[in-house]
Design a protein around this motif. Sequence first.
Motif, mmCIF file in Angstrom:
data_model
loop_
_atom_site.group_PDB
_atom_site.id
_atom_site.type_symbol
_atom_site.label_atom_id
_atom_site.label_comp_id
_atom_site.label_asym_id
_atom_site.label_seq_id
_atom_site.Cartn_x
_atom_site.Cartn_y
_atom_site.Cartn_z
ATOM 1 N N MET A 1 0.802 -1.322 -0.229
ATOM 2 C CA MET A 1 0.006 -0.014 -0.060
ATOM 3 C C MET A 1 0.892 1.201 -0.011
ATOM 4 O O MET A 1 1.798 1.138 0.524
ATOM 5 N N LYS A 2 0.301 2.221 -0.704
ATOM 6 C CA LYS A 2 0.953 3.416 -0.473
ATOM 7 C C LYS A 2 0.598 4.561 0.435
ATOM 8 O O LYS A 2 0.955 5.818 0.328
ATOM 9 N N ILE A 3 -0.154 3.965 1.527
ATOM 10 C CA ILE A 3 -0.485 4.982 2.466
ATOM 11 C C ILE A 3 0.411 5.775 2.927
ATOM 12 O O ILE A 3 0.267 7.035 3.287
ATOM 13 N N LYS A 4 1.568 4.912 3.347
ATOM 14 C CA LYS A 4 2.562 6.081 4.122
ATOM 15 C C LYS A 4 3.142 6.828 3.200
ATOM 16 O O LYS A 4 3.280 8.331 3.618
ATOM 17 N N GLU A 5 3.397 6.643 1.869
ATOM 18 C CA GLU A 5 3.993 7.720 0.966
ATOM 19 C C GLU A 5 2.818 8.931 0.725
ATOM 20 O O GLU A 5 3.412 9.877 0.811
ATOM 21 N N TYR A 6 1.629 8.545 0.773
ATOM 22 C CA TYR A 6 0.519 9.699 0.530
ATOM 23 C C TYR A 6 0.491 10.625 1.901
ATOM 24 O O TYR A 6 0.414 11.705 1.999
ATOM 25 N N ARG A 7 0.823 9.911 3.054
ATOM 26 C CA ARG A 7 0.754 10.292 4.217
ATOM 27 C C ARG A 7 1.810 11.404 4.186
ATOM 28 O O ARG A 7 1.618 12.590 4.792
ATOM 29 N N LEU A 8 2.858 11.044 3.989
ATOM 30 C CA LEU A 8 4.242 12.089 4.050
ATOM 31 C C LEU A 8 3.980 13.033 3.094
ATOM 32 O O LEU A 8 4.450 14.021 3.391
ATOM 33 N N LEU A 9 3.645 12.542 1.868
ATOM 34 C CA LEU A 9 3.384 13.721 0.926
ATOM 35 C C LEU A 9 2.578 14.796 1.278
ATOM 36 O O LEU A 9 2.757 15.922 0.970
ATOM 37 N N LYS A 10 1.430 14.568 1.874
ATOM 38 C CA LYS A 10 0.673 15.357 2.561
ATOM 39 C C LYS A 10 0.694 16.332 3.750
ATOM 40 O O LYS A 10 0.127 17.037 4.125
ATOM 41 N N GLY A 11 1.902 15.681 4.277
ATOM 42 C CA GLY A 11 2.477 16.430 5.719
ATOM 43 C C GLY A 11 1.684 16.021 7.027
ATOM 44 O O GLY A 11 1.883 16.720 7.933
ATOM 45 N N TYR A 12 1.146 14.741 6.879
ATOM 46 C CA TYR A 12 0.591 14.245 8.081
ATOM 47 C C TYR A 12 1.347 13.310 9.122
ATOM 48 O O TYR A 12 2.256 12.569 8.327
ATOM 49 N N LYS A 44 -11.748 4.144 2.841
ATOM 50 C CA LYS A 44 -12.700 5.185 2.292
ATOM 51 C C LYS A 44 -12.111 6.474 2.906
ATOM 52 O O LYS A 44 -12.212 7.403 2.107
ATOM 53 N N ILE A 45 -12.051 6.778 4.197
ATOM 54 C CA ILE A 45 -11.505 7.871 4.751
ATOM 55 C C ILE A 45 -10.221 8.499 4.233
ATOM 56 O O ILE A 45 -10.170 9.636 3.813
ATOM 57 N N LEU A 46 -9.350 7.656 4.180
ATOM 58 C CA LEU A 46 -7.888 7.930 3.705
ATOM 59 C C LEU A 46 -8.168 8.075 2.222
ATOM 60 O O LEU A 46 -7.079 9.370 1.734
ATOM 61 N N LYS A 47 -8.894 7.647 1.296
ATOM 62 C CA LYS A 47 -8.969 7.890 0.115
ATOM 63 C C LYS A 47 -9.394 9.461 -0.191
ATOM 64 O O LYS A 47 -8.972 10.107 -0.907
ATOM 65 N N GLU A 48 -10.527 9.526 0.509
ATOM 66 C CA GLU A 48 -11.069 11.066 0.687
ATOM 67 C C GLU A 48 -9.874 12.243 1.035
ATOM 68 O O GLU A 48 -9.893 13.170 0.394
ATOM 69 N N LEU A 49 -9.234 11.778 2.210
ATOM 70 C CA LEU A 49 -8.327 12.593 2.697
ATOM 71 C C LEU A 49 -7.336 13.242 1.751
ATOM 72 O O LEU A 49 -6.916 14.087 1.721
ATOM 73 N N PHE A 50 -6.600 12.044 1.210
ATOM 74 C CA PHE A 50 -5.391 11.939 0.444
ATOM 75 C C PHE A 50 -5.981 12.482 -1.112
ATOM 76 O O PHE A 50 -4.953 12.897 -1.938
ATOM 77 N N LYS A 51 -7.203 12.655 -1.370
ATOM 78 C CA LYS A 51 -7.818 12.996 -2.781
ATOM 79 C C LYS A 51 -7.093 12.095 -3.853
ATOM 80 O O LYS A 51 -6.457 12.479 -4.742
ATOM 81 N N VAL A 52 -7.157 10.747 -3.700
ATOM 82 C CA VAL A 52 -6.709 9.727 -4.569
ATOM 83 C C VAL A 52 -7.740 8.536 -4.734
ATOM 84 O O VAL A 52 -8.866 8.448 -4.123
ATOM 85 N N THR A 53 -7.483 7.946 -5.764
ATOM 86 C CA THR A 53 -8.377 6.750 -6.063
ATOM 87 C C THR A 53 -8.220 5.635 -5.585
ATOM 88 O O THR A 53 -6.983 5.463 -4.786
ATOM 89 N N TYR A 54 -9.022 4.680 -5.237
ATOM 90 C CA TYR A 54 -8.807 3.487 -4.442
ATOM 91 C C TYR A 54 -7.620 2.665 -4.949
ATOM 92 O O TYR A 54 -6.866 2.220 -4.470
#
Length: 59
Positions: A1-12, A44-54
């Motif tokens: 999963m790329k969740i960590k990458e998106y979290r860091l990219l968005k600064g969370y 679902k929450i993370l998808k909306e938060l990071f503004k990415v597709t599933y």
Amino acid sequence: MKIKEYRLLKGYTQSEIANILNIKQSSYSNKELGRRDFTVEEIKILKELFKVTYEDLLN
């Protein structure tokens, strides 16, 4: 999963995301490391938060 990458990219921080998901930071850390699975609702929450597709989030 790329969740960590998106979290860091968005600064969370892990703590901030854990608060958004209403879980403990340690639980979030385990999920981000792949030791536990995210629930459908959390994804679902993370998808909306990071503004990415599933697909982007889960591939």
